[in-house]
Design a protein around this motif. Structure first.
Motif, PDB file in Angstrom:
ATOM      1  N   ASN A  98       0.798  -1.233   0.000  1.00  0.00           N
ATOM      2  CA  ASN A  98       0.000   0.000   0.000  1.00  0.00           C
ATOM      3  C   ASN A  98       0.828   1.278   0.000  1.00  0.00           C
ATOM      4  O   ASN A  98       0.257   2.372   0.107  1.00  0.00           O
ATOM      5  N   GLU A  99       2.151   1.197  -0.109  1.00  0.00           N
ATOM      6  CA  GLU A  99       2.944   2.418  -0.221  1.00  0.00           C
ATOM      7  C   GLU A  99       2.656   3.079  -1.578  1.00  0.00           C
ATOM      8  O   GLU A  99       2.605   2.404  -2.612  1.00  0.00           O
ATOM      9  N   PRO A 100       2.474   4.418  -1.610  1.00  0.00           N
ATOM     10  CA  PRO A 100       2.158   5.101  -2.870  1.00  0.00           C
ATOM     11  C   PRO A 100       3.291   5.004  -3.897  1.00  0.00           C
ATOM     12  O   PRO A 100       4.472   5.054  -3.553  1.00  0.00           O
ATOM     13  N   ILE A 101       2.888   4.858  -5.159  1.00  0.00           N
ATOM     14  CA  ILE A 101       3.810   4.860  -6.298  1.00  0.00           C
ATOM     15  C   ILE A 101       3.734   6.235  -6.958  1.00  0.00           C
ATOM     16  O   ILE A 101       2.645   6.700  -7.315  1.00  0.00           O
ATOM     17  N   LEU A 102       4.890   6.884  -7.133  1.00  0.00           N
ATOM     18  CA  LEU A 102       4.933   8.175  -7.816  1.00  0.00           C
ATOM     19  C   LEU A 102       5.657   8.007  -9.143  1.00  0.00           C
ATOM     20  O   LEU A 102       6.791   7.506  -9.190  1.00  0.00           O
ATOM     21  N   ARG A 103       4.979   8.408 -10.212  1.00  0.00           N
ATOM     22  CA  ARG A 103       5.561   8.358 -11.556  1.00  0.00           C
ATOM     23  C   ARG A 103       5.804   9.787 -12.015  1.00  0.00           C
ATOM     24  O   ARG A 103       4.866  10.582 -12.114  1.00  0.00           O
ATOM     25  N   ASP A 104       7.052  10.111 -12.229  1.00  0.00           N
ATOM     26  CA  ASP A 104       7.424  11.482 -12.609  1.00  0.00           C
ATOM     27  C   ASP A 104       6.810  12.497 -11.645  1.00  0.00           C
ATOM     28  O   ASP A 104       6.295  13.549 -12.042  1.00  0.00           O
ATOM     29  N   GLY A 105       6.831  12.144 -10.349  1.00  0.00           N
ATOM     30  CA  GLY A 105       6.391  13.051  -9.303  1.00  0.00           C
ATOM     31  C   GLY A 105       4.918  13.017  -8.976  1.00  0.00           C
ATOM     32  O   GLY A 105       4.482  13.636  -8.000  1.00  0.00           O
TER      33      GLY A 105
END
Length: 817
Positions: free
Chosen positions: A743-750
């Protein structure tokens, strides 16, 4: 009493907030002939005395979606029905008193953002600014959710009931269901009598919904279904009016097991104490209606003492009400929702573990949609009633487990935390040998499973933390043994379902995406799909003979997977049997696995005779076994299936022969860390009923050209043509220190684009590894991989390498060695 109909489409049993919500949502979908029967008065069981806290954030994305739906619904109910629900968004604050709890709530905050919930991490001073009455002397941090709120539980239920009535539902109070008539796997109707005994009758119906709350277990038995739950005493006090007290946020202090709610100038202080008091072991009194249980001030006093220190104004406040009322709790603190496994038209919505008000709106909506469509509207695995094992309906088991589950609501939710009560019910044939060798056991679906092995002199207990726990290095050694030498672990708890009969091949080709028209001894890795291409089961299927197959499933989903097969059996001439307890299974994995097996058996384990994906019968020691050449850890290896009577002998044979090879016993934590390095999916986390098999990267396992139609075929063909809408990627943190769980957030290009579906530490890859979906409709794989990725770990962004292929042994050369 109004005249009840003799026929209905559905009879809902129970008039608490959940039953009223189910009636409301079914009628909103246009259902007619909806009848709700309540034994006494609406809300008279537990709804009337609920605290009415309405929070959005739950443990998973879909549970959060349901909680958010609830508070949005309650905000609009008054305008629709004219019944005041008392709903107000006053916000909520959860405070931490330790560094461990601080990490927990900050991880929850990061997760909340990924789920689309408005949330803010705040300092102790900021907590004080929002809740001036609080003593923040030892507060380490807080989390603020501005859209959380509170409401009037009884009026919310009555508003839902009125909404259902307005659309034609019949809601009848003071009518008790006295019996449920059945034919085979279907209910045909319910018998009822009035509270005064003057009237009785029968309603024929197409389906029944068990919303009986703490009576759910009893009603379940009437319907031939297992609904494991038990009532516990739940305590709160309400103060006298406090001068100048205005509307405050809901406050939770989980480290002191307490919650606080301002209500009409008074404070309600409630508790989820570590040692709960189960109630009504011998049954709930027939006369129970709006009843309170006897006070137990000694039991509540430690909570009150801490609360007075936490909120000094309570010193001067008198106690207006000391309340003790029962609420129902399930063995795993998750409620029960869905179609009961034992019957084909009995539905359940019960066992809400003190979160019934905040859950009822969403649960009613989800169940109504499920009933309407015949398939889950989205993944409800957390609460699907089919997760419960038959033995968990045992009354003694429920009594013992419920002592713990109430308190677990506010306990530290550490990763890998194990239940402490009602243990030791299901043991594999190797349990004693593993225990002698230092096994530390966890529990899953009642099974005692060796999770890790303690070194000589080391405590055989978990020391929980959000950092590296006390078994981290033990599991790392087990991991290295499997990667570099040979390890052995117990897989007996995995479900084994035998499918046999003249139509076995045709049946499996209809229900599964793989091709099962294979030679005897061939193993097929496969999925059972739904009509949208979502994954209902992730299994291996081994052909044992011309007319018999063995389906091997995860331990937690054995009942659900078997039920799925039973419900789709149709006219196929097959028998489906659970044979899990009949065989023990030892996995022998690692580069030296073949060498170990050659020491104990005269059979041929070469690639020519026993290639990957095949099974054969062997002699082993002085006994017999069947070996399956498959792996969930990404190494050369075999699963050794042996009948329970010879299991002890086979363990001793392998263990003794392995001493010269430095064979190491391993646990489930090792298996999980190895499988995530190899990018193997975990059912219930990485793949669920709403994850399309092509998006999950498992399209290779679906055989569109096998010469027959099968469930989900059209959806798979369409997605293979269009390309995936999401891609399940593997992430490796560039910093070796942080840990990932899920459940940790995924950041793509911020930008936040999703969250990890699972996580663990990759001891060979040297960092934490996660799996997670990234939206990519219309994008080429190269474009997805070209982006920069970060994972939000407790509020800190950590760079991550990303891959579509497994980061470990991408060509599976080790597996096929």
């Amino acid at each position: 009493m109004n005249q009840l109909p003799q026929q209905a489409r559905v009879v809902i049993i129970g008039g608490g907030v959940v039953g009223c919500s189910v009636a409301y949502h079914l009628t909103k979908l246009g259902w007619q002939d909806v009848v709700l029967l309540e034994r006494k008065q609406l809300t008279s069981g537990t709804t009337w005395h609920a605290a009415g806290l309405i929070a959005q954030l739950r443990a998973t994305a879909n549970m959060t979606k349901l909680a958010k739906y609830s508070q949005e619904l309650y905000g609009a109910l008054e305008a629709e029905t004219g019944v005041a629900t008392g709903f107000k968004r006053c916000g909520s604050i959860t405070v931490a008193l330790t560094e461990e709890r601080r990490e927990e709530i900050f991880r929850q905050a990061a997760m909340a953002r990924a789920f689309g919930v408005e949330v803010e991490e705040i300092s102790p001073d900021e907590v004080k600014a929002r809740y001036d009455h609080l003593n923040i002397e030892d507060v380490t941090a807080g989390v603020w959710l501005p859209r959380d709120g509170q409401g009037d539980p009884a009026n919310i239920a009555l508003a839902l009931a009125k909404g259902a009535r307005q659309r034609g539902a019949i809601i009848q109070e003071r009518v008790k269901v006295s019996g449920i008539q059945r034919e085979g796997r279907r209910v045909t109707g319910v018998d009822w009598h009035s509270d005064d005994g003057q009237q009785q009758g029968h309603i024929a119906c197409d389906m029944v919904v068990n919303c009986a709350g703490m009576w759910g277990h009893e009603v379940g038995r009437m319907a031939g279904t297992n609904v494991p739950l038990h009532a516990c005493e739940h305590f709160y006090i309400v103060t006298e009016a406090i001068a100048g007290l205005t509307q405050m946020p809901v406050l939770r202090v989980p480290d002191e097991c307490a919650y606080f709610k301002e209500d009409a100038g008074k404070i309600l202080l409630g508790a989820f104490e570590p040692n709960a008091k189960p109630w009504a072991m011998t049954g709930i009194p027939e006369s129970f209606e709006f009843d309170q249980l006897p006070e137990d001030f000694d039991h509540f006093e430690p909570i009150l003492e801490a609360a007075v220190n936490r909120m000094p104004m309570l010193v001067e406040a008198g106690i207006h009400t000391f309340f003790n009322g029962p609420e129902s709790f399930t063995p795993d603190d998750a409620y029960h929702l869905g179609l009961a496994p034992e019957m084909d038209n009995v539905w359940v919505a019960a066992g809400f573990n003190s979160i019934g008000i905040q859950s009822a709106g969403g649960a009613g909506m989800a169940l109504a949609q499920w009933m309407e469509a015949g398939e889950k509207p989205f993944d409800l695995g957390d609460v699907d009633i089919s997760r419960m094992q038959p033995f968990q309906g045992n009354r003694h088991y429920l009594f013992e487990r419920s002592k713990e589950t109430l308190g677990l609501l506010y306990a530290d939710h550490f990763p890998y935390r194990q239940k402490a009560s009602a243990r030791g019910v299901r043991r594999t044939p190797f349990h004693h040998q593993l225990k002698e060798q230092g096994a530390v056991f966890g529990e899953l679906a009642g099974w005692e499973r060796a999770n890790w092995f303690a070194a000589p002199g080391q405590d055989k207990d978990y020391k929980y933390s959000w950092k590296r726990q006390n078994w981290f290095e033990n599991s790392a050694e087990e991991h290295r043994a499997v990667r570099e030498n040979v390890g052995m672990y117990d897989m007996s708890s995995f479900g084994k379902i035998r499918v046999e009969g003249p139509d076995a091949e045709a049946f499996l080709n209809y229900i599964g995406g793989g091709d099962y028209s294979v030679p005897v001894g061939k193993i097929v890795y496969t999925q059972f799909l739904n009509h949208t291409g979502g994954i209902e089961a992730d299994v291996t299927v081994t052909r044992l003979s011309e007319t018999a197959y063995l389906v091997v499933t995860p331990a937690a989903t054995r009942l659900a997977d078997q039920t799925w097969m039973m419900r789709h059996r149709g006219a196929f001439n097959v028998v489906i049997t659970d044979v899990t307890a009949g065989e023990g299974v030892l996995a022998v994995m690692g580069p030296n696995a073949r060498a170990l097996l050659r020491k104990v058996s005269p059979n041929d384990f070469s690639n020519a005779v026993n290639p990957f994906g095949t099974a054969q019968e062997i002699e082993i020691g002085m006994g017999l076994a069947r070996i399956h050449r498959v792996t969930y850890v990404g190494e050369l290896g075999w699963e050794v299936y042996v009948s329970s009577d010879m299991a002890g002998h086979v363990f001793e044979t392998l263990w003794q022969a392995g001493q010269d090879l430095d064979l190491k016993l391993c646990g489930m934590h090792m298996m999980d860390s190895c499988r995530i390095e190899k990018g193997f999916r975990h059912y219930g986390h990485d793949i669920t009923c709403e994850d399309h098999v092509v998006d999950a990267g498992l399209g290779f396992a679906v055989k569109l050209d096998k010469g027959c139609d099968f469930i989900g075929r059209a959806a798979v063909a369409e997605r293979k043509e269009s390309g995936p809408h999401n891609r399940l990627l593997q992430f490796r943190l560039t910093d070796p220190e942080p840990l990932l769980f899920h459940n940790e957030p995924i950041l793509r290009d911020g930008e936040c684009v999703g969250y990890l579906s699972s996580g663990n530490y990759g001891h060979t890859l040297g960092a934490a590894i996660g799996l997670g979906y990234v939206p990519c409709k219309g994008e080429a794989a190269a474009d997805v991989l070209a982006s920069t990725y970060e994972i939000d770990v407790c509020g800190t962004r950590v760079r991550a390498e990303v891959s579509l292929k497994p980061l470990y042994d991408p060509k599976s050369e080790r597996v096929k060695a």
